[in-house]
Design a protein around this motif. Sequence first.
Motif, PDB file in Angstrom:
ATOM      1  N   LYS A 243      -3.442  -2.321   1.703  1.00 26.79           N
ATOM      2  CA  LYS A 243      -2.597  -1.358   1.012  1.00 26.79           C
ATOM      3  C   LYS A 243      -3.095  -1.217  -0.428  1.00 26.79           C
ATOM      4  O   LYS A 243      -3.428  -2.188  -1.070  1.00 26.79           O
ATOM      5  N   GLY A 244      -3.096   0.013  -0.916  1.00 27.39           N
ATOM      6  CA  GLY A 244      -3.626   0.246  -2.243  1.00 27.39           C
ATOM      7  C   GLY A 244      -2.621   0.154  -3.363  1.00 27.39           C
ATOM      8  O   GLY A 244      -2.822  -0.557  -4.319  1.00 27.39           O
ATOM      9  N   GLY A 245      -1.509   0.877  -3.277  1.00 23.86           N
ATOM     10  CA  GLY A 245      -0.608   1.076  -4.407  1.00 23.86           C
ATOM     11  C   GLY A 245      -0.081  -0.179  -5.065  1.00 23.86           C
ATOM     12  O   GLY A 245      -0.471  -0.529  -6.165  1.00 23.86           O
ATOM     13  N   VAL A 246       0.823  -0.851  -4.402  1.00 25.59           N
ATOM     14  CA  VAL A 246       1.484  -1.994  -4.998  1.00 25.59           C
ATOM     15  C   VAL A 246       0.523  -3.154  -5.180  1.00 25.59           C
ATOM     16  O   VAL A 246       0.548  -3.825  -6.205  1.00 25.59           O
ATOM     17  N   ILE A 247      -0.329  -3.381  -4.219  1.00 24.60           N
ATOM     18  CA  ILE A 247      -1.245  -4.520  -4.317  1.00 24.60           C
ATOM     19  C   ILE A 247      -2.191  -4.359  -5.491  1.00 24.60           C
ATOM     20  O   ILE A 247      -2.425  -5.300  -6.240  1.00 24.60           O
ATOM     21  N   LYS A 248      -2.721  -3.157  -5.704  1.00 28.66           N
ATOM     22  CA  LYS A 248      -3.609  -2.946  -6.857  1.00 28.66           C
ATOM     23  C   LYS A 248      -2.859  -3.170  -8.165  1.00 28.66           C
ATOM     24  O   LYS A 248      -3.396  -3.743  -9.100  1.00 28.66           O
ATOM     25  N   GLY A 249      -1.595  -2.709  -8.221  1.00 27.53           N
ATOM     26  CA  GLY A 249      -0.782  -2.957  -9.410  1.00 27.53           C
ATOM     27  C   GLY A 249      -0.546  -4.435  -9.631  1.00 27.53           C
ATOM     28  O   GLY A 249      -0.612  -4.926 -10.762  1.00 27.53           O
ATOM     29  N   GLN A 250      -0.291  -5.156  -8.554  1.00 28.89           N
ATOM     30  CA  GLN A 250      -0.070  -6.596  -8.657  1.00 28.89           C
ATOM     31  C   GLN A 250      -1.350  -7.331  -9.081  1.00 28.89           C
ATOM     32  O   GLN A 250      -1.286  -8.284  -9.846  1.00 28.89           O
TER      33      GLN A 250
END
Length: 155
Positions: free
Chosen positions: A44-51
């Motif tokens: 997954k891109g969105g949340v994981i990249k933010g984290q």
Amino acid sequence: MITYNTAALLFPAISLIMLAYTNRFLALAALVRNLHAKYLEHHKGGVIKGQISNLRYRLKLLRHMQGMGVLSFIACILCMYGIYLENMLIAEISFALSLLFFTTSLVISFVEIQLSNKALELELSDMEEHPDPSLVQYIKKKIDPRKKPVDNQEK
């Protein structure tokens, strides 16, 4: 006048804060490992990249927190040595430096705690399927509660 007792007061405080920092490091390390497993599993891109960016910055802050704690400890030891040598100039300067390093460490810790809370909010927003406001929008909302946060739909 600085005595052994004055300088010795910092030793337990510095030791406890270093223990707390070590525990934070271990918690962050576990988060990174879990996030890595989640990334490999889901991509997954969105949340994981933010984290990931949040964790990377928090690890950097933690390194600085620990460094300032160690410098505080060293300066406190130098203060004790200055007292032993009966050189009050060395004792007073190193004691002041120890307090400065300790305070800096605590301020950095405060910033890291704020980022930790922001990361948890990001996780919660992902589970609630609500858009997470940017950091700027979040700060504006906290400063001026009358303003509504900007949704992704309004952009």
